[in-house]
Design an enzyme around this catalytic site. Sequence first.
Site, mmCIF file in Angstrom:
data_model
loop_
_atom_site.group_PDB
_atom_site.id
_atom_site.type_symbol
_atom_site.label_atom_id
_atom_site.label_comp_id
_atom_site.label_asym_id
_atom_site.label_seq_id
_atom_site.Cartn_x
_atom_site.Cartn_y
_atom_site.Cartn_z
ATOM 1 N N LEU A 64 -1.455 -5.936 15.392
ATOM 2 C CA LEU A 64 -0.714 -5.303 14.282
ATOM 3 C C LEU A 64 -1.365 -5.576 12.936
ATOM 4 O O LEU A 64 -1.034 -4.937 11.941
ATOM 5 C CB LEU A 64 0.735 -5.784 14.260
ATOM 6 C CG LEU A 64 1.590 -5.461 15.484
ATOM 7 C CD1 LEU A 64 3.062 -5.725 15.167
ATOM 8 C CD2 LEU A 64 1.407 -4.030 15.953
ATOM 9 N N LYS A 67 14.705 -6.013 4.563
ATOM 10 C CA LYS A 67 14.921 -5.197 5.758
ATOM 11 C C LYS A 67 16.270 -5.491 6.425
ATOM 12 O O LYS A 67 16.894 -4.610 6.983
ATOM 13 C CB LYS A 67 13.769 -5.381 6.750
ATOM 14 C CG LYS A 67 12.472 -4.731 6.269
ATOM 15 C CD LYS A 67 11.381 -4.764 7.310
ATOM 16 C CE LYS A 67 10.162 -4.021 6.812
ATOM 17 N NZ LYS A 67 9.101 -3.888 7.810
ATOM 18 N N TYR A 122 -4.078 -5.353 10.053
ATOM 19 C CA TYR A 122 -5.119 -4.399 9.637
ATOM 20 C C TYR A 122 -6.026 -4.988 8.565
ATOM 21 O O TYR A 122 -6.986 -4.333 8.138
ATOM 22 C CB TYR A 122 -4.512 -3.066 9.173
ATOM 23 C CG TYR A 122 -3.504 -3.186 8.060
ATOM 24 C CD1 TYR A 122 -3.886 -3.255 6.728
ATOM 25 C CD2 TYR A 122 -2.149 -3.245 8.355
ATOM 26 C CE1 TYR A 122 -2.959 -3.384 5.720
ATOM 27 C CE2 TYR A 122 -1.201 -3.376 7.361
ATOM 28 C CZ TYR A 122 -1.621 -3.442 6.041
ATOM 29 O OH TYR A 122 -0.694 -3.578 5.039
ATOM 30 N N ARG A 143 5.763 -18.658 20.286
ATOM 31 C CA ARG A 143 5.737 -20.122 20.101
ATOM 32 C C ARG A 143 7.155 -20.686 20.124
ATOM 33 O O ARG A 143 7.438 -21.665 20.780
ATOM 34 C CB ARG A 143 5.046 -20.418 18.766
ATOM 35 C CG ARG A 143 5.000 -21.859 18.389
ATOM 36 C CD ARG A 143 4.281 -22.038 17.078
ATOM 37 N NE ARG A 143 4.964 -21.370 15.959
ATOM 38 C CZ ARG A 143 4.566 -21.429 14.704
ATOM 39 N NH1 ARG A 143 3.477 -22.088 14.384
ATOM 40 N NH2 ARG A 143 5.248 -20.809 13.749
ATOM 41 N N GLU A 197 13.288 -19.614 21.558
ATOM 42 C CA GLU A 197 14.570 -18.977 21.288
ATOM 43 C C GLU A 197 14.380 -17.570 20.703
ATOM 44 O O GLU A 197 15.092 -16.626 21.044
ATOM 45 C CB GLU A 197 15.367 -19.891 20.329
ATOM 46 C CG GLU A 197 16.698 -19.348 19.847
ATOM 47 C CD GLU A 197 17.596 -18.889 20.987
ATOM 48 O OE1 GLU A 197 17.560 -19.492 22.066
ATOM 49 O OE2 GLU A 197 18.318 -17.884 20.776
ATOM 50 N N ASP A 231 9.354 1.761 11.542
ATOM 51 C CA ASP A 231 8.353 0.900 12.193
ATOM 52 C C ASP A 231 8.391 1.123 13.706
ATOM 53 O O ASP A 231 7.349 1.168 14.367
ATOM 54 C CB ASP A 231 8.649 -0.586 11.923
ATOM 55 C CG ASP A 231 8.373 -0.970 10.471
ATOM 56 O OD1 ASP A 231 7.480 -0.352 9.858
ATOM 57 O OD2 ASP A 231 9.054 -1.871 9.964
ATOM 58 N N LEU A 265 0.832 -1.216 0.000
ATOM 59 C CA LEU A 265 0.000 0.000 0.000
ATOM 60 C C LEU A 265 0.865 1.264 0.000
ATOM 61 O O LEU A 265 0.333 2.371 -0.062
ATOM 62 C CB LEU A 265 -0.917 0.015 1.233
ATOM 63 C CG LEU A 265 -2.034 -1.038 1.236
ATOM 64 C CD1 LEU A 265 -2.714 -1.091 2.598
ATOM 65 C CD2 LEU A 265 -3.060 -0.737 0.152
ATOM 66 N N ASN A 272 13.850 -0.031 7.059
ATOM 67 C CA ASN A 272 12.701 -0.017 6.133
ATOM 68 C C ASN A 272 12.652 1.251 5.285
ATOM 69 O O ASN A 272 11.801 1.371 4.410
ATOM 70 C CB ASN A 272 11.373 -0.201 6.890
ATOM 71 C CG ASN A 272 10.963 1.043 7.653
ATOM 72 O OD1 ASN A 272 11.812 1.856 8.028
ATOM 73 N ND2 ASN A 272 9.675 1.206 7.889
ATOM 74 N N ALA A 311 7.475 -12.913 17.986
ATOM 75 C CA ALA A 311 8.875 -12.510 18.071
ATOM 76 C C ALA A 311 9.499 -12.426 16.682
ATOM 77 O O ALA A 311 10.685 -12.720 16.504
ATOM 78 C CB ALA A 311 9.648 -13.476 18.969
ATOM 79 N N GLY A 312 8.699 -12.030 15.683
ATOM 80 C CA GLY A 312 9.230 -11.813 14.344
ATOM 81 C C GLY A 312 9.728 -10.376 14.199
ATOM 82 O O GLY A 312 9.952 -9.674 15.206
HETATM 83 P P1 NAP Z 1 7.214 -12.819 11.003
HETATM 84 O O1 NAP Z 1 8.570 -12.243 11.169
HETATM 85 O O2 NAP Z 1 6.997 -13.910 10.013
HETATM 86 O O3 NAP Z 1 6.734 -13.360 12.453
HETATM 87 C C1 NAP Z 1 5.548 -14.109 12.582
HETATM 88 C C2 NAP Z 1 5.251 -14.344 14.069
HETATM 89 O O4 NAP Z 1 3.985 -15.034 14.163
HETATM 90 C C3 NAP Z 1 6.285 -15.218 14.754
HETATM 91 O O5 NAP Z 1 6.423 -14.794 16.076
HETATM 92 C C4 NAP Z 1 5.637 -16.605 14.686
HETATM 93 O O6 NAP Z 1 6.046 -17.472 15.710
HETATM 94 C C5 NAP Z 1 4.190 -16.242 14.909
HETATM 95 N N1 NAP Z 1 3.299 -17.293 14.417
HETATM 96 C C6 NAP Z 1 3.033 -17.594 13.112
HETATM 97 N N2 NAP Z 1 2.176 -18.631 13.065
HETATM 98 C C7 NAP Z 1 1.919 -19.003 14.350
HETATM 99 C C8 NAP Z 1 1.122 -20.020 14.949
HETATM 100 N N3 NAP Z 1 0.394 -20.880 14.209
HETATM 101 N N4 NAP Z 1 1.070 -20.098 16.309
HETATM 102 C C9 NAP Z 1 1.785 -19.227 17.056
HETATM 103 N N5 NAP Z 1 2.567 -18.240 16.562
HETATM 104 C C10 NAP Z 1 2.639 -18.147 15.225
HETATM 105 O O7 NAP Z 1 6.150 -11.713 10.639
HETATM 106 P P2 NAP Z 1 6.171 -10.148 10.993
HETATM 107 O O8 NAP Z 1 6.701 -9.394 9.842
HETATM 108 O O9 NAP Z 1 6.784 -9.973 12.329
HETATM 109 O O10 NAP Z 1 4.594 -9.831 11.047
HETATM 110 C C11 NAP Z 1 3.809 -10.272 12.137
HETATM 111 C C12 NAP Z 1 2.402 -9.692 12.002
HETATM 112 O O11 NAP Z 1 2.461 -8.270 12.057
HETATM 113 C C13 NAP Z 1 1.715 -10.040 10.686
HETATM 114 O O12 NAP Z 1 0.356 -10.308 10.942
HETATM 115 C C14 NAP Z 1 1.845 -8.781 9.866
HETATM 116 O O13 NAP Z 1 0.770 -8.610 8.973
HETATM 117 C C15 NAP Z 1 1.786 -7.724 10.945
HETATM 118 N N6 NAP Z 1 2.495 -6.488 10.540
HETATM 119 C C16 NAP Z 1 1.779 -5.338 10.497
HETATM 120 C C17 NAP Z 1 2.414 -4.168 10.117
HETATM 121 C C18 NAP Z 1 1.630 -2.894 10.062
HETATM 122 O O14 NAP Z 1 2.098 -1.935 9.424
HETATM 123 N N7 NAP Z 1 0.486 -2.811 10.700
HETATM 124 C C19 NAP Z 1 3.775 -4.177 9.808
HETATM 125 C C20 NAP Z 1 4.477 -5.377 9.879
HETATM 126 C C21 NAP Z 1 3.818 -6.534 10.249
HETATM 127 P P3 NAP Z 1 7.377 -18.382 15.529
HETATM 128 O O15 NAP Z 1 8.531 -17.480 15.828
HETATM 129 O O16 NAP Z 1 7.198 -19.469 16.520
HETATM 130 O O17 NAP Z 1 7.367 -18.873 14.110
#
Ligand code: NAP
Length: 285
Positions: A223, A73, A225, A157, A160, A109, A23, A94, A134-135
């Site tokens: 987080l 990133k 939307y 989940r 580490e 961010d 977007l 970013n 913790a992503g």
């Molecule tokens: P990411 O680095 O892939 O991290 C994903 C996270 O979700 C990890 O902590 C992962 O846990 C957890 N997860 C995924 N599937 C799971 C499950 N089935 N059960 C438990 N935990 C689970 O992604 P990210 O970039 O941090 O994004 C995370 C969220 O933030 C997304 O929904 C994204 O759309 C949102 N976001 C929003 C914005 C915004 O501008 N509003 C910006 C960035 C991100 P593990 O570590 O155990 O895999």
Amino acid sequence: MEVELENSFRKLCVIGDPVGHSLSPLLHNTLCQTLALPYIYLCQPVTRETLGDFLQGAKALGYAGFNATMPFKELLIPYLDGIDPAVERLGAVNTVCIKNGKLYGYNTDMPGFVAALRHSGFEPMGRRALILGAGGAAAAVAVGLREAGAKVVVANRTAEKARRVAALADGAAVGFDIDTLAGEASQAELLVNATSLGMAGQPSFPDLAFLEDLSQGSWAVDLIYHPARTAFLERAEVLGHPIMNGLPLLLHQAVLALEHFTGTSIPLETAIPLLEQTVTNVIGP
Ligand code: NAP
């Protein structure tokens, strides 16, 4: 959207792989048009293999800067000539400004999340925050909250990764089981879902019972939307908690990025309602 172009406009873009869903062009072009900023913002697919060529090209073509999404990133950092402290702490960039052929990296961010919270009425200073996930997004939220004076607890989940993000924010890592989440929620004044659970096309939380333990007056933030209201937010709202979805983060990080690109201070009272309406028109309420 229609964009009126002049020959003197400078170029900006977002890079990613994939990037077609972004977007950012809509947000930045809307702001530039409304505020009469002389920039055009494009969507630029780049792969790991073409990143070096893109950077050379962006410098040669006089780009003013670009935003980066997955997977760049972290990958961009070795190419940067200068980084701000947020990039150094998080290990993620970013926003990149190009000045005199040099690349300067920022992370919007992290301050964007804190700005979004404050704009919505929550002051993090001295508050206890529980972050689920913790992503990359969780790390930006955790460090932003810590720098704003909050105490951070991270539940994830994969234990580490929880420890790594907690360490970045001088916080504590806890388990992701329902009893631990309930116990931690009862002490939290801010609960943030930074997992992908509940995102369109992804599974939802298998059990949201821990929300019953969140104390009265505590905030619930997701987080995500899209959808605008996840099951997590709906349940928290029914329980009487103030809620915020991920849209304010998206908008505030974009405004901060455009401020870096243009050196212009952007009025939030104009920018945020305008962008909210613009995004809602595209993805629905
Ligand atoms: P990411 O680095 O892939 O991290 C994903 C996270 O979700 C990890 O902590 C992962 O846990 C957890 N997860 C995924 N599937 C799971 C499950 N089935 N059960 C438990 N935990 C689970 O992604 P990210 O970039 O941090 O994004 C995370 C969220 O933030 C997304 O929904 C994204 O759309 C949102 N976001 C929003 C914005 C915004 O501008 N509003 C910006 C960035 C991100 P593990 O570590 O155990 O895999």
